[in-house]
Scaffold this motif. Sequence first.
Motif, PDB file in Angstrom:
ATOM      1  N   ILE A   4       2.675   0.509 -10.378  1.00  0.00           N
ATOM      2  CA  ILE A   4       2.041   1.519  -9.171  1.00  0.00           C
ATOM      3  C   ILE A   4       0.671   1.964  -9.737  1.00  0.00           C
ATOM      4  CG2 ILE A   4       2.914   3.645  -7.816  1.00  0.00           C
ATOM      5  CD1 ILE A   4       4.971   1.269  -7.844  1.00  0.00           C
ATOM      6  N   ILE A   5      -0.432   1.465  -8.896  1.00  0.00           N
ATOM      7  CA  ILE A   5      -1.692   1.749  -9.389  1.00  0.00           C
ATOM      8  C   ILE A   5      -2.357   2.889  -8.811  1.00  0.00           C
ATOM      9  CG2 ILE A   5      -3.829   0.742 -10.247  1.00  0.00           C
ATOM     10  CD1 ILE A   5      -2.047  -2.170 -10.258  1.00  0.00           C
ATOM     11  N   THR A   6      -2.647   3.673  -9.246  1.00  0.00           N
ATOM     12  CA  THR A   6      -3.181   5.031  -8.266  1.00  0.00           C
ATOM     13  C   THR A   6      -5.060   4.940  -8.387  1.00  0.00           C
ATOM     14  OG1 THR A   6      -1.461   6.222  -8.791  1.00  0.00           O
ATOM     15  CG2 THR A   6      -3.674   7.575  -8.085  1.00  0.00           C
TER      16      THR A   6
ATOM     17  N   LEU B  12       0.913  -1.228  -0.015  1.00  0.00           N
ATOM     18  CA  LEU B  12       0.031  -0.066   0.027  1.00  0.00           C
ATOM     19  C   LEU B  12       0.835   1.200   0.009  1.00  0.00           C
ATOM     20  CD1 LEU B  12      -3.282   0.288   0.123  1.00  0.00           C
ATOM     21  CD2 LEU B  12      -2.180  -2.052   0.541  1.00  0.00           C
ATOM     22  N   GLY B  13       0.716   2.126  -1.223  1.00  0.00           N
ATOM     23  CA  GLY B  13       1.454   3.124  -1.348  1.00  0.00           C
ATOM     24  C   GLY B  13       0.662   4.411  -0.834  1.00  0.00           C
ATOM     25  N   SER B  14       0.810   5.487  -1.427  1.00  0.00           N
ATOM     26  CA  SER B  14       0.099   6.593  -0.993  1.00  0.00           C
ATOM     27  C   SER B  14       0.530   8.044  -2.301  1.00  0.00           C
ATOM     28  CB  SER B  14       0.475   7.315   0.208  1.00  0.00           C
ATOM     29  OG  SER B  14      -0.248   8.548   0.510  1.00  0.00           O
ATOM     30  N   ILE B  15      -0.674   8.646  -2.750  1.00  0.00           N
ATOM     31  CA  ILE B  15      -0.473   9.513  -3.638  1.00  0.00           C
ATOM     32  C   ILE B  15       0.721  10.789  -2.936  1.00  0.00           C
ATOM     33  CG2 ILE B  15      -2.231   9.458  -4.866  1.00  0.00           C
ATOM     34  CD1 ILE B  15      -3.472  12.023  -3.346  1.00  0.00           C
ATOM     35  N   ALA B  16       0.588  10.689  -1.644  1.00  0.00           N
ATOM     36  CA  ALA B  16       1.652  11.645  -1.055  1.00  0.00           C
ATOM     37  C   ALA B  16       3.244  11.069  -1.519  1.00  0.00           C
ATOM     38  CB  ALA B  16       1.634  11.099   0.408  1.00  0.00           C
ATOM     39  N   GLY B  17       3.461  10.085  -1.566  1.00  0.00           N
ATOM     40  CA  GLY B  17       4.754   9.519  -2.145  1.00  0.00           C
ATOM     41  C   GLY B  17       4.972   9.787  -3.798  1.00  0.00           C
ATOM     42  N   GLN B  18       3.877  10.362  -4.611  1.00  0.00           N
ATOM     43  CA  GLN B  18       3.912  10.804  -5.819  1.00  0.00           C
ATOM     44  C   GLN B  18       4.018  12.504  -5.855  1.00  0.00           C
ATOM     45  OE1 GLN B  18       0.681   8.842  -7.585  1.00  0.00           O
ATOM     46  NE2 GLN B  18       1.655   7.197  -8.098  1.00  0.00           N
ATOM     47  N   THR B  19       3.266  12.940  -5.101  1.00  0.00           N
ATOM     48  CA  THR B  19       2.843  14.414  -5.082  1.00  0.00           C
ATOM     49  C   THR B  19       3.725  15.002  -4.122  1.00  0.00           C
ATOM     50  OG1 THR B  19       1.340  14.548  -3.368  1.00  0.00           O
ATOM     51  CG2 THR B  19       0.465  14.058  -5.606  1.00  0.00           C
ATOM     52  N   GLY B  20       4.349  14.222  -2.944  1.00  0.00           N
ATOM     53  CA  GLY B  20       5.227  15.033  -1.993  1.00  0.00           C
ATOM     54  C   GLY B  20       4.389  15.882  -0.921  1.00  0.00           C
TER      55      GLY B  20
ATOM     56  N   ALA C 137       9.253   5.678  -1.049  1.00  0.00           N
ATOM     57  CA  ALA C 137      10.122   4.464  -0.754  1.00  0.00           C
ATOM     58  C   ALA C 137       9.467   3.351  -0.978  1.00  0.00           C
ATOM     59  CB  ALA C 137      10.805   4.565   0.575  1.00  0.00           C
ATOM     60  N   VAL C 138       8.275   3.168  -0.554  1.00  0.00           N
ATOM     61  CA  VAL C 138       7.304   2.077  -0.764  1.00  0.00           C
ATOM     62  C   VAL C 138       7.196   1.652  -2.378  1.00  0.00           C
ATOM     63  CG1 VAL C 138       5.207   0.837  -0.679  1.00  0.00           C
ATOM     64  CG2 VAL C 138       6.233   2.074   1.376  1.00  0.00           C
ATOM     65  N   HIS C 139       7.051   2.872  -3.032  1.00  0.00           N
ATOM     66  CA  HIS C 139       6.891   2.475  -4.261  1.00  0.00           C
ATOM     67  C   HIS C 139       8.010   2.253  -5.230  1.00  0.00           C
ATOM     68  CE1 HIS C 139       3.685   6.122  -4.253  1.00  0.00           C
ATOM     69  NE2 HIS C 139       3.373   5.071  -3.603  1.00  0.00           N
ATOM     70  N   GLY C 140       9.375   2.670  -4.389  1.00  0.00           N
ATOM     71  CA  GLY C 140      10.463   2.045  -4.830  1.00  0.00           C
ATOM     72  C   GLY C 140      10.788   0.694  -4.682  1.00  0.00           C
ATOM     73  N   LEU C 141      10.285   0.297  -3.255  1.00  0.00           N
ATOM     74  CA  LEU C 141      10.612  -1.235  -2.779  1.00  0.00           C
ATOM     75  C   LEU C 141       9.902  -1.903  -3.603  1.00  0.00           C
ATOM     76  CD1 LEU C 141      11.327  -3.103  -0.531  1.00  0.00           C
ATOM     77  CD2 LEU C 141       9.185  -2.534   0.727  1.00  0.00           C
ATOM     78  N   THR C 142       8.685  -1.648  -4.139  1.00  0.00           N
ATOM     79  CA  THR C 142       7.609  -2.462  -4.733  1.00  0.00           C
ATOM     80  C   THR C 142       8.650  -2.975  -6.463  1.00  0.00           C
ATOM     81  OG1 THR C 142       5.583  -1.453  -4.025  1.00  0.00           O
ATOM     82  CG2 THR C 142       5.444  -2.543  -6.227  1.00  0.00           C
ATOM     83  N   LYS C 143       8.933  -1.859  -7.003  1.00  0.00           N
ATOM     84  CA  LYS C 143       9.648  -2.158  -8.182  1.00  0.00           C
ATOM     85  C   LYS C 143      10.957  -3.049  -8.154  1.00  0.00           C
ATOM     86  CE  LYS C 143       8.249   1.761 -10.747  1.00  0.00           C
ATOM     87  NZ  LYS C 143       7.512   1.072 -11.824  1.00  0.00           N
ATOM     88  N   SER C 144      11.660  -2.828  -6.804  1.00  0.00           N
ATOM     89  CA  SER C 144      12.734  -3.649  -6.615  1.00  0.00           C
ATOM     90  C   SER C 144      12.341  -5.044  -6.071  1.00  0.00           C
ATOM     91  CB  SER C 144      13.511  -3.215  -5.554  1.00  0.00           C
ATOM     92  OG  SER C 144      14.178  -1.770  -6.049  1.00  0.00           O
ATOM     93  N   LEU C 145      11.522  -5.363  -5.327  1.00  0.00           N
ATOM     94  CA  LEU C 145      11.013  -6.617  -5.307  1.00  0.00           C
ATOM     95  C   LEU C 145      10.348  -7.387  -5.814  1.00  0.00           C
ATOM     96  CD1 LEU C 145       9.254  -6.035  -1.480  1.00  0.00           C
ATOM     97  CD2 LEU C 145      11.397  -7.449  -2.078  1.00  0.00           C
TER      98      LEU C 145
END
Length: 246
Positions: free
Chosen positions: A237-239, A143-151, A164-172
Motif C-alpha cells: 500500500i504505497i502512499t 487505486l486506494g485513498s488516504i481516506a481509507g487510512q485516516t477515516g 476495503a480496497v486496501h484490504g482487497l489488495t493484500k488478499s488478492l
Amino acid sequence: MELKNKAALVTGGGTGIGRATSLMLAERGAAVIVNYSRSKSEAEETVRLIKQKGGQAAAIQADVSQDEQVRSMISAAVQQFGTVDLLVNNASITRHIPMNDLEAATGEIWDDLFDVNVKGMFYCARAAASFMKRQRSGAIVNLGSIAGQTGIGSSLPYAVSKAAVHGLTKSLARALAPEIRVNCIVPGAVATRWWEGREAQMSRLAPNLPLQRISTPEDIAAMICSALEQEAMTGQIITVDSGQTL
C-alpha cells in the motif's frame, strides 16, 4: 517488467488519474484499453491522444459494478490485443457528504460506492487474472485513498470503501501469487474534476502539506507505472500525498 508491448486495461481511463495513466502507459510502449462507464467522449479523446502519438489504444464501455459487463470487456480486450497483461483498477465514485451526517449515508449510497469501488475492482481483477494466469505473469494496481487510512474524506462510506480496497489488495496479492503481482497506490488530495468547485473543502482536508503542492494526476500515474514495472513487490500500500499524512 517492461511495459513495452504489454496490453494494459485502465478502468475509468478517460478522465483524471485514469487519463494520465493511460497516456503514460502508452508513452512507455503499452497498448491501452481505456474503459469508461459514462464518459464516452472523454475516453475517445484519450484514445485519440494516444493514437496521435503513434500508440495503440481502444475505448471499451463497461460498468465495472456489473460482473457480466466486466467479463465482456475483458473478452473484447483480449480479442483485440491478444491478452491483458496489466490492470489498473482506477474507476471509483464518491458522494460528498459531511462526515458527521450519518443519516445522509443511506443504504443506497453505501451500496453504490461498494459496488463500484470494491466489488468492481474485484470483478476486474478476477476476469483479468484468468488470462494472466495462462501466461504466468501479470500485474494489477488498485487505486486506494488516504481516506481509507485516516477515516477522513469526501464521505464516510467513501473512506470505508477505500479501506476495503486496501484490504482487497493484500488478499488478492496472496490469492494470485506467484504469477500475478497486486499493489495499491494511495493518493492524497489530487487536482481532478472530483474537486472542481470544492477547492476550499480540499484545502481543509489537506491544510499543511510539507511539500506545499497538491498532487497532479501525472504524479499518481508515474507511481502506478512504477508499481506495474516492479517485479519484486506485491501486496503493498504505497502512499503518494505530498506528505499529507506524515
